[in-house]
Design a protein around this motif. Structure first.
Motif, PDB file in Angstrom:
ATOM      1  N   PHE A 171       0.826  -1.206   0.000  1.00 27.70           N
ATOM      2  CA  PHE A 171       0.000   0.000   0.000  1.00 27.70           C
ATOM      3  C   PHE A 171       0.861   1.256   0.000  1.00 27.70           C
ATOM      4  CE2 PHE A 171      -2.230   3.321   2.387  1.00 27.70           C
ATOM      5  CZ  PHE A 171      -3.397   3.440   1.660  1.00 27.70           C
ATOM      6  N   TYR A 172       1.844   1.295   0.906  1.00 26.42           N
ATOM      7  CA  TYR A 172       2.679   2.499   0.977  1.00 26.42           C
ATOM      8  C   TYR A 172       3.572   2.634  -0.242  1.00 26.42           C
ATOM      9  CZ  TYR A 172       1.016   3.205   5.702  1.00 26.42           C
ATOM     10  OH  TYR A 172       0.224   3.437   6.781  1.00 26.42           O
ATOM     11  N   THR A 173       3.954   1.486  -0.842  1.00 25.99           N
ATOM     12  CA  THR A 173       4.715   1.557  -2.091  1.00 25.99           C
ATOM     13  C   THR A 173       3.873   2.241  -3.158  1.00 25.99           C
ATOM     14  OG1 THR A 173       5.748  -0.514  -1.509  1.00 25.99           O
ATOM     15  CG2 THR A 173       5.982   0.190  -3.761  1.00 25.99           C
ATOM     16  N   ALA A 174       2.612   1.804  -3.267  1.00 26.15           N
ATOM     17  CA  ALA A 174       1.727   2.418  -4.260  1.00 26.15           C
ATOM     18  C   ALA A 174       1.582   3.910  -3.978  1.00 26.15           C
ATOM     19  CB  ALA A 174       0.369   1.732  -4.252  1.00 26.15           C
ATOM     20  N   TRP A 175       1.525   4.250  -2.715  1.00 27.92           N
ATOM     21  CA  TRP A 175       1.383   5.665  -2.337  1.00 27.92           C
ATOM     22  C   TRP A 175       2.554   6.476  -2.878  1.00 27.92           C
ATOM     23  CZ3 TRP A 175      -2.194   7.653   1.610  1.00 27.92           C
ATOM     24  CH2 TRP A 175      -2.034   9.025   1.833  1.00 27.92           C
ATOM     25  N   LEU A 176       3.780   5.992  -2.604  1.00 32.13           N
ATOM     26  CA  LEU A 176       4.950   6.740  -3.070  1.00 32.13           C
ATOM     27  C   LEU A 176       5.030   6.752  -4.590  1.00 32.13           C
ATOM     28  CD1 LEU A 176       7.851   5.945  -0.620  1.00 32.13           C
ATOM     29  CD2 LEU A 176       6.448   7.967  -0.779  1.00 32.13           C
ATOM     30  N   LEU A 177       4.569   5.662  -5.221  1.00 36.97           N
ATOM     31  CA  LEU A 177       4.571   5.652  -6.682  1.00 36.97           C
ATOM     32  C   LEU A 177       3.630   6.728  -7.212  1.00 36.97           C
ATOM     33  CD1 LEU A 177       4.649   1.822  -7.321  1.00 36.97           C
ATOM     34  CD2 LEU A 177       6.341   3.456  -8.121  1.00 36.97           C
ATOM     35  N   ALA A 178       2.470   6.869  -6.561  1.00 34.90           N
ATOM     36  CA  ALA A 178       1.539   7.913  -6.986  1.00 34.90           C
ATOM     37  C   ALA A 178       2.191   9.281  -6.815  1.00 34.90           C
ATOM     38  CB  ALA A 178       0.246   7.833  -6.179  1.00 34.90           C
ATOM     39  N   LEU A 179       2.835   9.475  -5.674  1.00 30.08           N
ATOM     40  CA  LEU A 179       3.514  10.748  -5.418  1.00 30.08           C
ATOM     41  C   LEU A 179       4.572  11.005  -6.484  1.00 30.08           C
ATOM     42  CD1 LEU A 179       4.207  13.154  -3.586  1.00 30.08           C
ATOM     43  CD2 LEU A 179       5.733  11.659  -2.327  1.00 30.08           C
ATOM     44  N   ALA A 180       5.391   9.968  -6.770  1.00 29.33           N
ATOM     45  CA  ALA A 180       6.455  10.132  -7.763  1.00 29.33           C
ATOM     46  C   ALA A 180       5.852  10.434  -9.125  1.00 29.33           C
ATOM     47  CB  ALA A 180       7.312   8.876  -7.831  1.00 29.33           C
ATOM     48  N   GLY A 181       4.726   9.790  -9.440  1.00 35.78           N
ATOM     49  CA  GLY A 181       4.079  10.053 -10.724  1.00 35.78           C
ATOM     50  C   GLY A 181       3.645  11.503 -10.825  1.00 35.78           C
ATOM     51  N   PHE A 182       3.002  12.002  -9.772  1.00 33.08           N
ATOM     52  CA  PHE A 182       2.537  13.397  -9.804  1.00 33.08           C
ATOM     53  C   PHE A 182       3.712  14.366  -9.967  1.00 33.08           C
ATOM     54  CE2 PHE A 182      -1.262  11.858  -7.216  1.00 33.08           C
ATOM     55  CZ  PHE A 182      -2.093  11.876  -8.315  1.00 33.08           C
ATOM     56  N   VAL A 183       4.746  14.206  -9.147  1.00 26.07           N
ATOM     57  CA  VAL A 183       5.850  15.166  -9.257  1.00 26.07           C
ATOM     58  C   VAL A 183       6.569  14.983 -10.590  1.00 26.07           C
ATOM     59  CG1 VAL A 183       6.205  15.502  -6.794  1.00 26.07           C
ATOM     60  CG2 VAL A 183       7.473  13.747  -7.965  1.00 26.07           C
ATOM     61  N   GLY A 184       6.591  13.743 -11.095  1.00 26.19           N
ATOM     62  CA  GLY A 184       7.208  13.493 -12.398  1.00 26.19           C
ATOM     63  C   GLY A 184       6.519  14.287 -13.488  1.00 26.19           C
ATOM     64  N   ILE A 185       5.172  14.337 -13.431  1.00 23.91           N
ATOM     65  CA  ILE A 185       4.430  15.129 -14.412  1.00 23.91           C
ATOM     66  C   ILE A 185       4.810  16.603 -14.280  1.00 23.91           C
ATOM     67  CG2 ILE A 185       2.136  15.940 -15.069  1.00 23.91           C
ATOM     68  CD1 ILE A 185       1.039  13.285 -14.046  1.00 23.91           C
ATOM     69  N   LEU A 186       4.911  17.054 -13.016  1.00 27.03           N
ATOM     70  CA  LEU A 186       5.080  18.484 -12.793  1.00 27.03           C
ATOM     71  C   LEU A 186       6.441  18.998 -13.236  1.00 27.03           C
ATOM     72  CD1 LEU A 186       3.345  18.753  -9.333  1.00 27.03           C
ATOM     73  CD2 LEU A 186       2.472  19.517 -11.518  1.00 27.03           C
ATOM     74  N   VAL A 187       7.488  18.183 -13.077  1.00 27.35           N
ATOM     75  CA  VAL A 187       8.812  18.710 -13.428  1.00 27.35           C
ATOM     76  C   VAL A 187       9.167  18.438 -14.877  1.00 27.35           C
ATOM     77  CG1 VAL A 187       9.710  18.521 -11.087  1.00 27.35           C
ATOM     78  CG2 VAL A 187      10.064  16.657 -12.676  1.00 27.35           C
ATOM     79  N   SER A 188       8.394  17.601 -15.564  1.00 27.74           N
ATOM     80  CA  SER A 188       8.806  17.185 -16.894  1.00 27.74           C
ATOM     81  C   SER A 188       8.524  18.271 -17.932  1.00 27.74           C
ATOM     82  CB  SER A 188       8.067  15.917 -17.285  1.00 27.74           C
ATOM     83  OG  SER A 188       8.518  15.490 -18.530  1.00 27.74           O
ATOM     84  N   ALA A 189       9.396  18.339 -18.916  1.00 29.65           N
ATOM     85  CA  ALA A 189       9.186  19.297 -20.008  1.00 29.65           C
ATOM     86  C   ALA A 189       9.081  18.550 -21.322  1.00 29.65           C
ATOM     87  CB  ALA A 189      10.339  20.292 -20.063  1.00 29.65           C
ATOM     88  N   ASP A 190       8.688  17.295 -21.259  1.00 29.99           N
ATOM     89  CA  ASP A 190       8.635  16.465 -22.451  1.00 29.99           C
ATOM     90  C   ASP A 190       7.257  15.808 -22.526  1.00 29.99           C
ATOM     91  OD1 ASP A 190      10.701  14.869 -24.424  1.00 29.99           O
ATOM     92  OD2 ASP A 190       9.008  13.653 -23.782  1.00 29.99           O
ATOM     93  N   ALA A 191       6.586  15.986 -23.662  1.00 30.66           N
ATOM     94  CA  ALA A 191       5.187  15.584 -23.750  1.00 30.66           C
ATOM     95  C   ALA A 191       4.993  14.084 -23.517  1.00 30.66           C
ATOM     96  CB  ALA A 191       4.624  15.969 -25.110  1.00 30.66           C
ATOM     97  N   PHE A 192       5.875  13.272 -24.075  1.00 31.63           N
ATOM     98  CA  PHE A 192       5.669  11.835 -23.910  1.00 31.63           C
ATOM     99  C   PHE A 192       6.048  11.379 -22.509  1.00 31.63           C
ATOM    100  CE2 PHE A 192       6.472   7.321 -24.306  1.00 31.63           C
ATOM    101  CZ  PHE A 192       5.327   6.924 -24.970  1.00 31.63           C
ATOM    102  N   ASN A 193       7.094  11.987 -21.972  1.00 27.95           N
ATOM    103  CA  ASN A 193       7.492  11.660 -20.616  1.00 27.95           C
ATOM    104  C   ASN A 193       6.351  11.942 -19.633  1.00 27.95           C
ATOM    105  OD1 ASN A 193       9.317  12.839 -17.999  1.00 27.95           O
ATOM    106  ND2 ASN A 193       9.745  10.834 -18.841  1.00 27.95           N
ATOM    107  N   ILE A 194       5.607  13.007 -19.902  1.00 28.84           N
ATOM    108  CA  ILE A 194       4.453  13.327 -19.064  1.00 28.84           C
ATOM    109  C   ILE A 194       3.452  12.176 -19.108  1.00 28.84           C
ATOM    110  CG2 ILE A 194       2.430  14.827 -18.924  1.00 28.84           C
ATOM    111  CD1 ILE A 194       4.244  17.146 -19.654  1.00 28.84           C
ATOM    112  N   PHE A 195       3.251  11.607 -20.308  1.00 32.99           N
ATOM    113  CA  PHE A 195       2.329  10.477 -20.425  1.00 32.99           C
ATOM    114  C   PHE A 195       2.778   9.313 -19.549  1.00 32.99           C
ATOM    115  CE2 PHE A 195       1.663   6.351 -22.535  1.00 32.99           C
ATOM    116  CZ  PHE A 195       0.291   6.262 -22.430  1.00 32.99           C
TER     117      PHE A 195
END
Lengths: 118, 497, 332
Positions: free
Chosen positions: B115-139
């Motif tokens: 459960f907590y692994t999934a939590w951190l993965l969700a967090l990493a996904g969100f911040v990954g979207i926010l810092v990315s400057a590449d359209a496919f990477n955002i996907f």
């Protein structure tokens, strides 16, 4: 050659339609998921089609062959990633479906909604 | 330290992402919560460092693998992403701090690391979207965050979460695939995936039809993920049946990350390059925003379940955020961005109160909360104060965003007056639906046969009050949020500060 | 000739797709899904994308078919015909398709080397891969290094799915909890596989080692020919799943026990991350492989080899874990 290109894009559109239709209109959850993967596959076809170059070949160098025309490698890389994303979604979706079957005894959307409303 | 400072954007994503495999392997299981919370705190710390760098006027750029854009994947952080990084990492940290007891009660110890692994993965996904400057990477990161969110929502013991999450999975995947089609069309016409590069190259595209269609696909795909009004159907049940800490986390940030992308794409790529696209955007978004405010608030007024009531309120708030953006003006956009921040604060506080209630009450129907204020005075006081912020009473964070929104509307003349009426009506409706809860909790007699339950555990209560008080801090001293949001609005309108 | 093939395959693909949606037998739909993927793979191959073709074949026709079948065994084989929102669906779907056709109609530059998509970033990779990393397969070069961060993300998507399925199926249905203990001995009886059938068993025995060998070849030869970690992981997982089907669940778990799957899953992800961090410690950016060796070209090659290994480990670990999670459950 041109009409072949048109055919590829139209096939993409048709596949998109078939998959999307199954997602919306089917009540069976597994059928929905099958439709969803088909929907995604259509997009794979779009990307790979746009990467093709006439008389091109796969983007792998061969020793001693010079002046090769290669097809665009980038869409291929993107779709490799997208295929893996697709199977991950399917796996998770199936996991959820199995749990729904266990809790509700059905994988038909209209039946499940009915069970909870009672 | 300074050597590490340049790596901050990569660490922002890397830290939560790379901790996940370790948490899976961690024994005993009880350590998982501590490790996840620690990681989340650290991620928040990195977000603060990045924000300071942005406030300092630095250009935060990073080339992954040392390959400069457009050939490699670039990361970039500006004021707009910084404020969302604060929201996301802050919400995750706060929700995790409050999560332990509730998760212990709902999920077996052996499944908690997952459960907590999934939590951190969700967090990493969100911040990954926010810092990315590449359209496919955002996907890619969008999919990490979505898959992880599905897991989190399905985590509770309520079986009704399962059909809800399946619906979310289907709609979320359709949204992501629409986004992918849009990116594909743009790539077809420009040959690039880097956002900054795209913006330049779209200008040179002679035939705008594909770009226009791409704009449509991307907007609808992201609107689906952001629960913009007619596409919101997945949200109420998903939030209602998820475990409460998950609701705190996701309600505060998940739709906002999609809104962030929606605004970023539209204002960065499409408005400068497509003829009259700002007007199209206004005409398309404004009615949806108004509908969202009025319809979702009305649904909240008749809803009987507290969690679903707040979920409908979230859909209405998405309406406010879009309303500001649909004015396509500097103040309007500032209002929009600042409301993302302030609404995250208010909603996190309210859902934390729900978390407190959930530790003691059998269910969260409003009927069963009769007289609960006598037994849980601190919780209900927090609810009252957080509710004031949601309504937008002066002195609270919510007031700041409503103030900006009304100022922006006033610039629009007659139309603006109409919009102010909508905002006022929405606020009154919020007063009504929150009052229903307050009334039952404070003025109704306790149900016959209810045990005296007492106050919520201190740990959760402290976290809850911390967030409630920050609503007032950012209402009275809104320097940080206003500075970041007006900088973000300038960036979106292309007026580089 | 290629033109003819292309049109033929696409038409066949559409027919199969329609059949998949129309049939009410889910088993048939899943089997057609395998054919669908193979057709798709052939089309990708015609379009010069052998890497994608290999992945589609291994993932679409192999792994996903197995997962669907495992799920069908736990749920229902027939769909109850109940079509909802038919009009709405048709409207939405037609609009979407028309939009797409509208967008691409005038811009079909199929195969035109001067199309915008072929003149900007794409050729740069083709021109520079030799210089920077000297490996023949440009797709592997982009996947492993130029866009290595995407691949890291992709690895974590797979990891998330693995975590998710283990988490979801870790929950016992409530009514079943007491009965759980009594069920265990029954399980080992039912998981005999096809042990008592001579022909599948003999064929399988011959096939499994070849599949595994092929998987390893694809893993370590990915820089020179189509293939790489994802394909290899999927192929190896399929090989072991075949073994499980032949010899029974329990036998497969004896060969590759649960803890080893978990270690593969997490270890692969960690290996990838570590390569990135080492790059950072040695003074490069995150995921910069040039600093891994004195010669940047060698460094790139080492980096790609390591991350592909990480990918292969995680993918095979996750797919096997998911398979076991499904297979170990009883129909409820």
């Amino acid at each position: 050659m041109d009409w072949l290109g048109v055919y590829y894009y139209w096939a993409f559109a048709a596949l998109l339609m078939i998959g999307f239709y199954a997602v919306i209109a089917k009540s069976n959850l597994i059928k929905k998921l099958i439709g969803l993967s088909m929907f995604q596959s259509a997009v794979f076809l779009l990307y790979i089609t746009m990467g093709k170059i006439d008389d091109g070949t796969a983007p792998i160098y061969h020793e001693g062959v010079s002046q090769q025309i290669f097809s665009n490698p980038l869409p291929q890389v993107l779709i490799l990633t997208a295929i893996v994303v697709g199977i991950s979604t399917v796996a998770l979706g199936l996991g959820i479906i199995v749990r729904i079957q266990e809790e509700y005894g059905s994988i038909e959307e209209h039946e499940i909604l009915g069970i909870d409303e009672r | 330290m300074s050597a590490w400072a340049q790596h901050l954007p990569a660490l922002q994503v890397g830290v939560p992402l790379l901790t996940t495999p370790i948490i899976v392997l961690l024994r005993p299981h009880g350590l998982a919560w501590a490790a996840a919370t620690l990681t989340s705190c650290f991620t928040f710390f990195i977000a603060v460092m990045l924000t300071l760098a942005v406030l300092d006027g630095q250009q935060v750029q990073y080339s992954m693998g040392g390959w400069p854009a457009p050939h490699g994947i670039a990361l970039s952080v500006d004021a707009f992403s910084a404020i969302l990084l604060l929201i996301v990492t802050g919400a995750s940290t706060v929700a995790l701090l409050a999560a332990r007891q509730i998760v212990n009660a709902e999920i077996e110890a052996s499944r908690q690391p997952l459960f907590y692994t999934a939590w951190l993965l969700a967090l990493a996904g969100f911040v990954g979207i926010l810092v990315s400057a590449d359209a496919f990477n955002i996907f890619v990161f969008m999919e990490i965050s979505s898959l992880a969110s599905y897991v989190l929502i399905a985590g509770g013991s309520d079986r009704r979460a399962l059909p809800a999450v399946f619906k979310y999975l289907v709609m979320g995947t359709i949204g992501a695939t629409f986004y992918l089609i849009g990116i594909g069309l743009i790539y077809l016409m420009t040959g690039t995936l880097n956002l900054a590069d795209m913006e330049v190259r779209i200008r040179e595209v002679s035939d705008q039809k594909p770009i226009l269609v791409a704009a449509g696909f991307i907007t609808i795909g992201l609107a689906l993920k952001a629960a913009v009004f007619p596409l919101h159907l997945w949200l109420p049940n998903a939030y209602t049946y998820a475990p409460v800490p998950v609701t705190v986390f996701l309600a505060a940030c998940s739709t906002k990350v999609s809104l962030y992308l929606l605004l970023r794409f539209d204002f960065f790529l499409f408005q400068p390059n497509l003829l009259n696209h700002n007007i199209q955007f206004s005409y398309f978004i404004m009615p949806l925003a108004i509908l969202a405010i009025l319809a979702a608030s009305s649904l909240a007024m008749i809803e009987r379940n507290l969690k679903r009531l707040l979920a409908y309120s979230s859909i209405a708030q998405v309406g406010y955020i879009l309303l500001g953006a649909s004015l396509v003006s500097l103040i309007g956009l500032t209002a929009s961005v600042i409301h993302m921040f302030n609404h995250a604060l208010a909603k996190a506080a309210l859902f934390l109160c729900v978390a407190c209630l959930a530790t003691r009450c059998v269910n969260l129907r409003i009927d069963s909360l009769r007289g609960v204020a006598k037994q849980m005075p601190w919780t209900m006081a927090a609810f009252l104060l957080a509710g004031l912020s949601l309504i937008g009473v002066p002195g609270t964070a919510g007031f700041i965003s409503k103030w900006y929104l009304i100022t922006a509307a006033l610039d629009e003349g007659l139309l603006g007056v109409g919009l102010i009426v909508v905002v006022a009506a929405g606020s009154l409706m919020a007063v009504y639906y929150l009052w229903r809860v307050i009334e039952v909790a404070y003025f109704d007699k306790t149900n016959e046969g209810t045990k005296i339950v007492g106050e919520a555990p201190l740990g959760i209560l402290v976290v809850c009050w911390l967030v409630v008080l920050s609503n007032y801090y950012f209402g009275l001293a809104p320097w940080l949020s206003t500075t970041l949001s007006s900088a973000a609005a300038q960036i979106l309108l292309g007026q580089v500060p | 000739m290629t033109v003819f093939f292309g049109v033929f395959l696409l038409t066949l693909l559409l027919i199969v797709a329609i059949a998949m949606v129309r049939t009410d037998n889910l088993f048939v739909a899943v089997m057609l899904g395998g054919i669908f993927s193979l057709l798709m793979a052939t089309i990708f191959f015609l379009l010069d994308a052998p890497d994608v073709a290999l992945t589609e074949a291994a993932v679409g026709a192999g792994v996903s078919t197995v997962l669907y079948l495992a799920a069908l065994a736990l749920t229902a084989e027939r769909e109850k015909i109940h079509t909802v929102h038919q009009i709405k669906a048709l409207v939405v779907v037609t609009t979407t398709a028309l939009l797409v056709i509208f967008a691409t109609f005038d811009n079909v530059q199929f195969g035109d080397p001067t199309a915008p998509v072929h003149v900007h970033v794409g050729p740069w990779y083709l021109e520079n891969t030799q210089r920077y990393m000297d490996i023949p397969n440009v797709v592997t070069a982009i996947l492993g290094s130029f866009r290595g961060y995407d691949t890291l993300g992709e690895l974590f998507v797979v990891f998330t799915a693995g975590i998710g399925v283990l988490f979801l199926l870790g929950a016992r249905p409530k009514k079943d909890t007491e009965a759980a203990e009594t069920l265990i001995p029954q399980q080992s009886e039912t998981s005999e596989g096809l042990r008592n059938y001579l022909i599948p068993r003999l064929t399988g025995r011959l096939l499994v080692p070849i599949i595994l060998l092929f998987g390893l070849y694809v893993q370590f030869h990915g820089e020179y020919s189509p293939g790489g970690g994802f394909q290899a992981g999927a192929i190896i997982a399929t090989g072991i799943i075949l073994y499980a089907l032949l010899e029974g669940e329990a036998a497969a778990l004896r060969v590759v026990p649960q803890w080893m799957l978990m270690a593969l899953m997490a270890g692969g992800a960690l290996l990838y991350g570590m390569v990135g961090i080492v790059g950072m410690l040695l003074g490069g950016q995150f995921l910069d492989y040039s600093v891994l060796a004195d010669n940047p070209v060698v460094g790139q090659q080492v980096g790609i080899l390591l991350i592909e290994l990480g990918v292969g480990m995680t993918v095979s670990g996750v797919l096997l874990s998911i398979f076991h999670a499904f297979a170990a459950r009883d129909k409820y």
